[in-house]
Design an enzyme around this catalytic site. Structure first.
Site, short mmCIF file in Angstrom:
data_model
loop_
_atom_site.label_atom_id
_atom_site.label_comp_id
_atom_site.label_asym_id
_atom_site.label_seq_id
_atom_site.Cartn_x
_atom_site.Cartn_y
_atom_site.Cartn_z
N ASP A 34 0.83 -1.20 0.00
CA ASP A 34 0.00 0.00 0.00
C ASP A 34 0.87 1.25 0.00
OD1 ASP A 34 -1.97 -1.82 0.16
OD2 ASP A 34 -2.94 -0.98 1.94
N GLU A 36 3.85 1.65 -1.30
CA GLU A 36 4.39 1.91 -2.64
C GLU A 36 3.31 2.49 -3.55
OE1 GLU A 36 7.61 -1.48 -3.62
OE2 GLU A 36 5.83 -2.20 -2.57
N TYR A 37 2.11 1.95 -3.40
CA TYR A 37 0.98 2.45 -4.20
C TYR A 37 0.73 3.92 -3.88
CZ TYR A 37 -3.80 2.91 -5.93
OH TYR A 37 -4.93 3.33 -6.57
N SER A 83 -36.27 -7.61 -14.02
CA SER A 83 -36.12 -8.28 -12.73
C SER A 83 -36.19 -9.79 -12.95
CB SER A 83 -37.20 -7.81 -11.76
OG SER A 83 -38.45 -7.87 -12.37
N LEU A 84 -36.13 -10.52 -11.86
CA LEU A 84 -36.04 -11.97 -11.96
C LEU A 84 -37.21 -12.61 -11.24
CD1 LEU A 84 -32.30 -12.45 -10.98
CD2 LEU A 84 -33.32 -13.18 -13.13
N GLU A 114 -25.05 -18.19 -10.56
CA GLU A 114 -24.33 -17.07 -9.92
C GLU A 114 -24.99 -16.77 -8.59
OE1 GLU A 114 -24.86 -13.82 -12.61
OE2 GLU A 114 -24.20 -14.99 -14.33
N LYS A 116 -26.95 -14.54 -6.12
CA LYS A 116 -27.80 -13.37 -6.21
C LYS A 116 -27.30 -12.38 -5.17
CE LYS A 116 -32.36 -11.70 -7.03
NZ LYS A 116 -32.48 -10.58 -6.12
N ASP A 118 -26.70 -9.27 -2.83
CA ASP A 118 -27.62 -8.40 -2.10
C ASP A 118 -27.05 -6.98 -2.07
OD1 ASP A 118 -29.94 -7.95 -0.85
OD2 ASP A 118 -29.48 -9.06 0.98
N ARG A 137 -30.82 1.15 -11.47
CA ARG A 137 -31.81 0.45 -12.25
C ARG A 137 -33.09 1.27 -12.35
NH1 ARG A 137 -35.75 -3.33 -10.45
NH2 ARG A 137 -36.48 -4.62 -12.15
N GLU A 173 -23.88 -5.67 -9.91
CA GLU A 173 -24.42 -5.36 -8.60
C GLU A 173 -23.34 -4.67 -7.77
OE1 GLU A 173 -27.56 -6.30 -8.27
OE2 GLU A 173 -28.02 -6.52 -6.13
N TYR A 225 -22.50 -8.84 -13.97
CA TYR A 225 -23.18 -10.10 -14.27
C TYR A 225 -23.84 -10.13 -15.64
CZ TYR A 225 -27.12 -7.59 -12.07
OH TYR A 225 -28.05 -6.67 -11.71
N LYS A 290 -29.18 -19.07 -14.95
CA LYS A 290 -29.42 -18.46 -16.26
C LYS A 290 -29.14 -19.47 -17.35
CE LYS A 290 -27.86 -13.98 -14.50
NZ LYS A 290 -26.80 -12.96 -14.48
N LYS A 314 -34.03 -18.62 -4.17
CA LYS A 314 -33.67 -17.87 -2.98
C LYS A 314 -33.16 -18.77 -1.85
CE LYS A 314 -34.49 -13.83 -2.86
NZ LYS A 314 -35.64 -12.97 -2.92
N CYS A 420 -38.71 -1.60 39.83
CA CYS A 420 -38.47 -2.87 39.14
C CYS A 420 -39.81 -3.58 38.88
CB CYS A 420 -37.57 -3.76 40.02
SG CYS A 420 -37.44 -5.46 39.43
N CYS A 423 -40.06 -6.78 41.40
CA CYS A 423 -40.11 -6.76 42.86
C CYS A 423 -40.42 -5.37 43.41
CB CYS A 423 -38.80 -7.28 43.45
SG CYS A 423 -37.43 -6.15 43.20
N CYS A 438 -32.03 -3.16 38.94
CA CYS A 438 -32.87 -3.29 40.12
C CYS A 438 -31.93 -3.28 41.33
CB CYS A 438 -33.64 -4.61 40.07
SG CYS A 438 -34.43 -5.02 41.63
N CYS A 443 -34.01 -9.76 44.43
CA CYS A 443 -35.10 -9.68 43.45
C CYS A 443 -35.36 -11.08 42.87
CB CYS A 443 -34.71 -8.72 42.33
SG CYS A 443 -35.88 -8.66 40.97
#
Ligand code: IVH
Length: 688
Positions: A34, A36-37, A83-84, A114, A116, A118, A137, A173, A225, A290, A314, A420, A423, A438, A443
């Protein structure tokens, strides 16, 4: 430098940085550190700053997030984003397959499976190799122009070279990996900001901000996808090869995708994914299947907005939404006023849930959970279900209930002191604590829960005395405290009179009580219900004191000498053993024959004795000091530099180069964070 040289260097740096970006964010396989980057990026930034005439909008420095916009523009999708259809059971999957086969005229066909994802669907348009538009979308036909935000997603290429279509659109996605989500919420928690209920909301919330700098600071990722359309170049004639092509020109495609030949293979794949689900670095809620051939896709066509050539099978839900009917207060073992969510019963992952834990008042407010909300609930493995937060429409409900106030749930005495619910003793809130307590040590709710804790699986494991039995035994006056459990054998007759108790069950119960006498010391300690003393601290105490009577006499100073044991825990232990009623219980347990001493060898509870750890880089599951503390609790040592004595170098994210070199030098075994966690759980490093 000559102007032409500057331009050349800028182009060169851009190419190099783009390459490393791709290695890191798309392939997950960086070639440089990192640091060096960062150095390369710094040089490029400086050159661009001094020579603004050469600053290109596609420069890798331009991912940081541009100026905020007033509102998102509208993007018309040249081809709608569909949609699916869903399948929720094997039967529904089979129905989809049977219909598809019939329409395919009994031709055999391959399928691509694949995850799905989220997250949220986006489309990316490239003209002459440059990303020109990124859109949501929306309703499928028109989405929002979120180009500025998507440009900040490091795994989305800003420019692509090589033999590519002159104009094309890809779809995918955008999501937030679980690790990044947890980190983000931890940060928000420490800043007292509302938490995101789940990674999906966090991802959607990030790319739908008008200020791109917000998205830039969020750990977003993408899987492509689909190819929407392509002009000026012939594309493969099937989905699988298309994905491979997109991957070859620099897009990030999910490595878990597979090409399968039969519905049996699809089902096997699906079940494997259900099994692995918790271990995935991102959230997925099913498998998308698919049809591979585009020709067959075409002839299958669409019904309404859903293609016949694909289906989303699902996963069983582990998260659900339901109505939060009420927040009730239940008194915990240490006298805490625990808020409990009373829910409209809902099935989540095959289990009906009607109650869920809410941690404390602060947490409820931070998550903005209110009675009457529709809430997300989540169940993971065997753990108690949890309320994550309100659904967005609850938040927007104009008639929303007031913010939750715990005290409003309690009756008050004439002076207005809260009482409480069990009690009617006064309820107090110690300074610096988030919980209300309490004030009555006797109690009944506390007593009942202490009995329950003592008999629970992690403690003395007395089968047959669960939640309701503890309550019954207590209410019938048979067991007022845990020592009374061992007098039950003299109360056979009374036990037999209890509802549902026959000869056999009484016999079993007494046997379970008897055999609990020989449990290891840590189990006994954790069963006593000392505040802040759970299983880990109990093991630590057992290893250090070896005898409960010794522990009972330990001073706060002696206790705090134990590494990893802070003053708060020490005070609480001291407090417990300074109460006469507790000492009396311990005497009675001893007289009854309950084992009070640790086993000869402490190894069982201290599996890391003799092992020395060094941690380098960032860990994901906890901070470094926390991890080091856990190592010490289990008998190991944690050091800051690698020497010949180091047993393991734990390599986290962005590890230090010098530690790695030292480890090479000494031949120190390098382990991952996951392997460390396995060791901390007392398991071996290898799987199994
Ligand atoms: S393909 C016509 N593949 O699911 C097929 N969609 O209900 C269009 N999604 O809005 C989508 N992972 O956000 C496809 N591997 C995947 C997906 C996926 C998640 C989402 C996508 C879309 C929704 C369709």
């Amino acid at each position: 430098m000559e102007s032409s040289e500057v331009k050349q260097r800028i182009d060169q740096l851009s190419t190099i940085i783009n390459h490393h970006n791709y290695r890191y964010h798309v392939l997950d396989s960086p070639e440089i550190s990192d640091a060096e980057y960062d150095e390369l990026l710094r040089e490029l930034r400086q050159l661009e700053k001094d020579n603004p005439q050469f600053l290109s909008p596609d420069s890798p420095t331009q991912r940081v997030g541009a100026e905020p916009v007033e509102a998102f523009g509208v993007v018309e999708h040249p081809q709608p984003l569909l949609s699916l259809g869903n399948a929720f059971s094997e039967g529904e999957l089979t129905a989809w397959y049977t219909r598809t086969s019939r329409l395919a005229g009994s031709r055999q066909f391959d399928m691509v499976c694949e995850h799905k994802m989220d997250g949220l669907a986006v489309s990316l348009t490239y003209i002459d190799g440059r990303l020109v538009t990124g859109a949501t979308r929306g309703d499928g036909y028109r989405g929002e122009n979120i180009t500025q935000n998507l440009r900040t997603v490091r795994s989305i290429p800003l420019s692509i070279s090589g033999d590519i279509p002159s104009r094309f659109e890809v779809r995918g996605e955008v999501f937030m990996p679980k690790a990044g989500f947890r980190k983000l919420n931890r940060e928000r928690e420490s800043e007292n900001l509302p938490l995101f209920a789940n990674p999906r909301n966090a991802a959607a919330g990030s790319v739908r901000q008008l200020d791109p700098r917000i998205a830039a600071a969020r750990p977003l990722d993408i899987f492509i996808y689909a190819l929407g359309y392509a002009e000026g170049k012939t594309m493969p004639d099937n989905h699988w090869d298309t994905l491979a092509y997109l991957e070859s020109i620099g897009f990030k495609v999910n490595p878990n995708n597979v090409l399968l030949k039969s519905i049996d293979e699809v089902e096997t794949y699906y079940h494997q994914q259900v099994e692995n689900r918790e271990d995935l670095p991102y959230e997925a809620d099913g498998v998308v299947i698919k049809v591979n051939s585009f020709e067959l896709q075409q002839s299958l066509g669409y019904v309404a907005h859903e293609p016949r050539w694909a289906v989303a099978y699902k996963f069983p839900a582990v998260r659900g939404t339901t109505l939060l009917k009420e927040i009730r207060i239940s008194v915990g073992r240490t006298g805490t006023m625990n808020p409990v969510a009373v829910l409209e019963p809902v099935k989540v992952g095959g289990v009906t849930i009607s109650n869920a834990a809410l941690h404390n008042e602060d947490d409820i407010r931070r998550k903005d959970i209110r009675e009457g909300d529709r809430v997300y609930i989540q169940r993971a493995g065997d753990v108690i279900p949890e309320v994550l937060g309100p659904t967005p429409d609850s938040r927007e409900n104009p008639q929303r209930h007031d913010e939750f106030k715990l005290l409003a749930k309690l009756d008050k005495d004439v002076q207005g002191q809260p009482l409480c619910p069990e009690c009617s003793s006064t309820v107090i809130k110690p300074k610096d604590e988030v919980m209300y307590y309490c004030s009555n040590a006797a109690c009944p709710a506390q007593a009942r829960q202490r009995i329950r804790l003592f008999t629970s699986r992690g403690a003395m494991d007395i089968r047959g005395i669960g939640e309701s039995q503890s309550a019954t035994l207590f209410e019938e006056g048979l067991v007022r405290n845990v020592a009374d459990l061992y007098t039950l054998k003299d109360k056979r007759e009374k036990l037999l009179q209890l509802e549902g108790m026959g000869e056999k069950s009484v016999e079993n119960l007494l046997e379970a009580v008897e055999s609990s006498k020989d449990r290891p010391l840590p189990r006994l300690i954790s069963g006593l219900g000392i505040r802040h003393v759970g299983g880990t601290v109990a093991s630590l105490l057992a290893a250090n004191f070896r005898d409960l009577t010794e522990l009972a006499e330990a001073t706060v100073e002696e206790l705090t000498e134990i590494p990893a044991l802070g003053p708060k825990i020490a005070e609480s232990i001291r407090d417990f053993f300074s109460r006469e009623e507790n000492l009396d219980i311990i005497r009675r347990l001893k007289d009854a024959g309950v084992r009070m001493t640790a086993e000869e060898t402490p190894r069982e509870s201290m599996p890391l004795i003799g092992q020395e750890f060094v941690i380098t880089g960032k860990l994901e599951s906890s901070s470094r000091p926390e991890a080091e503390e856990k190592i010490r609790i289990l008998g190991g040592t944690a050091k800051s530099s690698v020497t010949r004595k180091t047993t393991y170098l734990v390599v986290g994210e962005d590890p230090g180069a010098s530690k790695l070199t030292q480890a090479e030098k000494w031949g120190t075994q390098k382990i991952t964070e996951e392997e460390l966690l396995r060791l901390l759980e007392g398991k071996g490093i290898e799987n199994g």
